[in-house]
Design a protein around this motif. Structure first.
Motif, mmCIF file in Angstrom:
data_model
loop_
_atom_site.group_PDB
_atom_site.id
_atom_site.type_symbol
_atom_site.label_atom_id
_atom_site.label_comp_id
_atom_site.label_asym_id
_atom_site.label_seq_id
_atom_site.Cartn_x
_atom_site.Cartn_y
_atom_site.Cartn_z
ATOM 1 N N TYR A 77 0.801 -1.219 0.000
ATOM 2 C CA TYR A 77 0.000 0.000 0.000
ATOM 3 C C TYR A 77 0.837 1.273 0.000
ATOM 4 O O TYR A 77 0.401 2.304 -0.542
ATOM 5 C CB TYR A 77 -0.965 -0.013 1.181
ATOM 6 N N ASN A 123 -9.146 3.891 -1.285
ATOM 7 C CA ASN A 123 -8.967 2.508 -0.868
ATOM 8 C C ASN A 123 -7.590 2.266 -0.259
ATOM 9 O O ASN A 123 -7.451 1.494 0.691
ATOM 10 C CB ASN A 123 -9.213 1.578 -2.053
ATOM 11 N N GLN A 167 -5.833 4.548 1.359
ATOM 12 C CA GLN A 167 -5.869 5.159 2.696
ATOM 13 C C GLN A 167 -6.674 4.307 3.672
ATOM 14 O O GLN A 167 -6.329 4.209 4.857
ATOM 15 C CB GLN A 167 -6.450 6.573 2.610
ATOM 16 N N LYS A 168 -7.712 3.687 3.158
ATOM 17 C CA LYS A 168 -8.506 2.774 3.996
ATOM 18 C C LYS A 168 -7.635 1.609 4.463
ATOM 19 O O LYS A 168 -7.669 1.218 5.636
ATOM 20 C CB LYS A 168 -9.698 2.258 3.194
ATOM 21 N N ALA A 169 -6.838 1.064 3.543
ATOM 22 C CA ALA A 169 -5.957 -0.057 3.882
ATOM 23 C C ALA A 169 -4.874 0.358 4.868
ATOM 24 O O ALA A 169 -4.416 -0.459 5.680
ATOM 25 C CB ALA A 169 -5.314 -0.614 2.612
ATOM 26 N N LEU A 170 -4.481 1.637 4.817
ATOM 27 C CA LEU A 170 -3.456 2.150 5.728
ATOM 28 C C LEU A 170 -4.059 2.675 7.033
ATOM 29 O O LEU A 170 -3.359 3.266 7.853
ATOM 30 C CB LEU A 170 -2.666 3.271 5.035
ATOM 31 N N ASN A 171 -5.380 2.468 7.182
ATOM 32 C CA ASN A 171 -6.107 2.897 8.392
ATOM 33 C C ASN A 171 -6.144 4.409 8.567
ATOM 34 O O ASN A 171 -6.235 4.912 9.696
ATOM 35 C CB ASN A 171 -5.508 2.235 9.642
ATOM 36 N N ASN A 172 -6.062 5.130 7.445
ATOM 37 C CA ASN A 172 -6.208 6.578 7.480
ATOM 38 C C ASN A 172 -7.654 6.918 7.094
ATOM 39 O O ASN A 172 -7.956 7.289 5.963
ATOM 40 C CB ASN A 172 -5.224 7.246 6.511
ATOM 41 N N GLU A 173 -8.551 6.774 8.056
ATOM 42 C CA GLU A 173 -9.980 6.859 7.776
ATOM 43 C C GLU A 173 -10.402 8.227 7.226
ATOM 44 O O GLU A 173 -11.184 8.317 6.286
ATOM 45 C CB GLU A 173 -10.781 6.536 9.040
ATOM 46 N N TYR A 227 -16.124 0.934 -0.417
ATOM 47 C CA TYR A 227 -14.700 0.672 -0.618
ATOM 48 C C TYR A 227 -14.482 -0.706 -1.245
ATOM 49 O O TYR A 227 -15.342 -1.591 -1.165
ATOM 50 C CB TYR A 227 -13.948 0.752 0.716
#
Length: 283
Positions: free
Chosen positions: A211, A250, A252-258, A281
């Motif tokens: 990611y 997506n 950022q979602k995977a990196l937990n940056n909501e 997502y």
């Protein structure tokens, strides 16, 4: 007034003027000036309402501007005037695919293939439709046909990777995406400002679960984007500006940056509010 001809009964002089406008439109399109190109193609069809090729070029410009409804309307006008031109049906299929009108897209691509059985790129598009429908084995079948025609085809490798990823075959998908990364990375070395290459390298890294590299390459694709082009095409692969923001959402979602994920998703929706895929997502 000269001799009248054609369904709209225009004069030879009007036809000549239409051709002049068309040629100017082509010139400005090659220069990347889509606004001026659009103006001249509009003038061409104003002079000659039966100018199928000019309607097709209007469709191309509207596609580049991300105005897909207008593109579809003009491609349909072109196809209605000259139904035996394979390229028009192919372009129409691409426009329908971008707007998730899968049945219409499939029909257009099949018509194009009927007119030109050797246009192997159509297999890739039919495979992309199958992926959207969840028909992954069928998609792989289309990719095999594509690779028989061109063993080095990068679009086939990319779509293979996506289909395999969706099937949960991550190791096999990784092999395909590695090919995509290698090919496009080589092109970036020759053309550092190749936004499309950055996008697909980023997507390949995303599917491979890397990611951070995905983020870096997608960010570069956004930085290289211009206001003149909203729809990008490269080596049989396509994406819109909204797709880049969706991809970044997506990542950022995977990196937990909501918060960042939500912000990018909002940007995608703002550009294409009717595109249903941006409502959730990928992961």
């Amino acid at each position: 007034m000269g001799e009248l001809y054609g369904a709209s009964k225009i004069s030879i002089e009007q036809r000549a003027e239409a051709n002049d406008h068309f040629d100017y439109g082509l010139t400005f399109e090659l220069k990347g000036d889509t606004d001026k190109a659009l103006d001249f193609f509009k003038k061409a069809v104003a002079c000659d309402p039966d100018f199928a090729e000019a309607y097709n070029k209007l469709g191309d410009i509207f596609m580049k501007k991300g105005k897909y409804k207008e593109a579809i309307d003009n491609y349909n006008k072109s196809a209605g005037l000259k139904p035996d031109i394979e390229n028009t049906h192919f372009d129409l299929g691409c426009a329908y695919l971008q707007t998730a009108k899968l049945d219409e897209s499939e029909a257009a691509f099949k018509k194009a293939l009927e007119l030109d059985p050797n246009h192997f790129e159509i297999f890739g598009k039919l495979g992309a439709i199958c992926i959207e429908k969840g028909e992954y084995e069928k998609a792989l079948g289309f990719m095999r046909k594509m690779l028989v025609a061109d063993p080095t085809n990068i679009a086939a490798r990319y779509y293979n990777g996506v289909a395999l990823y969706k099937m949960g075959k991550n190791s096999a998908a990784s092999v395909e995406f590695h090919e995509v990364i290698e090919r496009y990375s080589g092109l970036i070395k020759m053309k550092p400002n190749y936004a499309e290459a950055c996008y697909f390298v980023g997507m390949a890294y995303f599917y491979n679960g890397n990611y951070k590299e995905a983020e870096k390459n997608l960010k570069r694709a956004i930085e290289l984007d211009t206001d003149k082009i909203d729809f990008h095409y490269s080596l049989g692969l396509a994406y819109s500006d909204a797709d880049v923001f969706y991809a970044m959402a997506n990542v950022q979602k995977a990196l937990n940056n909501e918060q960042a994920a939500n912000d990018f998703l909002k940007k995608a929706v703002a550009l294409e509010p009717d595109n249903g895929k941006y409502k959730k997502y990928m992961i």
